[in-house]
Design a protein around this motif. Structure first.
Motif, PDB file in Angstrom:
ATOM      1  N   UNK A   1       0.835  -1.168   0.000  1.00  0.00           N
ATOM      2  CA  UNK A   1       0.000   0.000   0.000  1.00  0.00           C
ATOM      3  C   UNK A   1       0.889   1.244   0.000  1.00  0.00           C
ATOM      4  N   UNK A   2       0.521   2.207  -0.788  1.00  0.00           N
ATOM      5  CA  UNK A   2       1.250   3.465  -0.837  1.00  0.00           C
ATOM      6  C   UNK A   2       0.600   4.469   0.118  1.00  0.00           C
ATOM      7  N   UNK A   3       1.325   5.540   0.398  1.00  0.00           N
ATOM      8  CA  UNK A   3       0.748   6.605   1.221  1.00  0.00           C
ATOM      9  C   UNK A   3      -0.510   7.149   0.559  1.00  0.00           C
ATOM     10  N   UNK A   4      -0.468   7.299  -0.762  1.00  0.00           N
ATOM     11  CA  UNK A   4      -1.633   7.834  -1.476  1.00  0.00           C
ATOM     12  C   UNK A   4      -2.843   6.928  -1.313  1.00  0.00           C
ATOM     13  N   UNK A   5      -2.650   5.627  -1.445  1.00  0.00           N
ATOM     14  CA  UNK A   5      -3.768   4.685  -1.277  1.00  0.00           C
ATOM     15  C   UNK A   5      -4.344   4.784   0.138  1.00  0.00           C
ATOM     16  N   UNK A   6      -3.460   4.911   1.118  1.00  0.00           N
ATOM     17  CA  UNK A   6      -3.915   5.032   2.497  1.00  0.00           C
ATOM     18  C   UNK A   6      -4.673   6.338   2.708  1.00  0.00           C
ATOM     19  N   UNK A   7      -4.122   7.442   2.220  1.00  0.00           N
ATOM     20  CA  UNK A   7      -4.773   8.748   2.354  1.00  0.00           C
ATOM     21  C   UNK A   7      -6.115   8.761   1.625  1.00  0.00           C
ATOM     22  N   UNK A  21     -10.199  16.959   7.055  1.00  0.00           N
ATOM     23  CA  UNK A  21      -9.515  15.958   6.248  1.00  0.00           C
ATOM     24  C   UNK A  21      -8.040  15.891   6.639  1.00  0.00           C
ATOM     25  N   UNK A  22      -7.304  15.043   5.997  1.00  0.00           N
ATOM     26  CA  UNK A  22      -5.887  14.849   6.284  1.00  0.00           C
ATOM     27  C   UNK A  22      -5.160  14.667   4.966  1.00  0.00           C
ATOM     28  N   UNK A  23      -3.873  15.035   4.949  1.00  0.00           N
ATOM     29  CA  UNK A  23      -3.064  14.821   3.749  1.00  0.00           C
ATOM     30  C   UNK A  23      -1.751  14.156   4.145  1.00  0.00           C
ATOM     31  N   UNK A  24      -0.912  13.898   3.142  1.00  0.00           N
ATOM     32  CA  UNK A  24       0.335  13.163   3.370  1.00  0.00           C
ATOM     33  C   UNK A  24       1.255  13.840   4.376  1.00  0.00           C
ATOM     34  N   UNK A  25       1.209  15.158   4.464  1.00  0.00           N
ATOM     35  CA  UNK A  25       2.100  15.874   5.380  1.00  0.00           C
ATOM     36  C   UNK A  25       1.691  15.721   6.835  1.00  0.00           C
TER      37      UNK A  25
END
Length: 81
Positions: A1-7, A21-25
């Motif tokens: 799983x990538x960070x993008x898939x998780x986000x 909401x939340x983002x990668x940072x």
């Protein structure tokens, strides 16, 4: 799983449950600092478990403090399947 898939899974859940909401940072910010109380954290993690078809045992759940912690645990479980 990538960070993008998780986000992509986590962001809409956060929006629905706590209104932000939340983002990668923000993956390394604690749930508390993200204004997620313990009941909402359980709801979010339960729904993430459903989305990724996995289960986090209670003893591990108590040690996870950040969204990245959830992501890394699920990635580790998925890798052993």
């Amino acid at each position: 799983m990538t960070e993008k898939e998780f986000i992509d899974v986590l962001a809409p859940l956060m929006e629905e449950i706590i209104g932000t909401t939340i983002n990668e940072t923000q993956l390394d910010i604690t749930f508390g600092d993200l204004d997620v109380d313990s009941l909402n954290q359980i709801e979010i993690i339960t729904r993430i478990e459903d989305a990724f078809d996995c289960e986090i045992d209670d003893s591990t759940l108590r040690t996870i403090r950040t969204p990245r912690g959830v992501m890394e645990y699920i990635a580790g479980v998925s890798a052993t399947r």
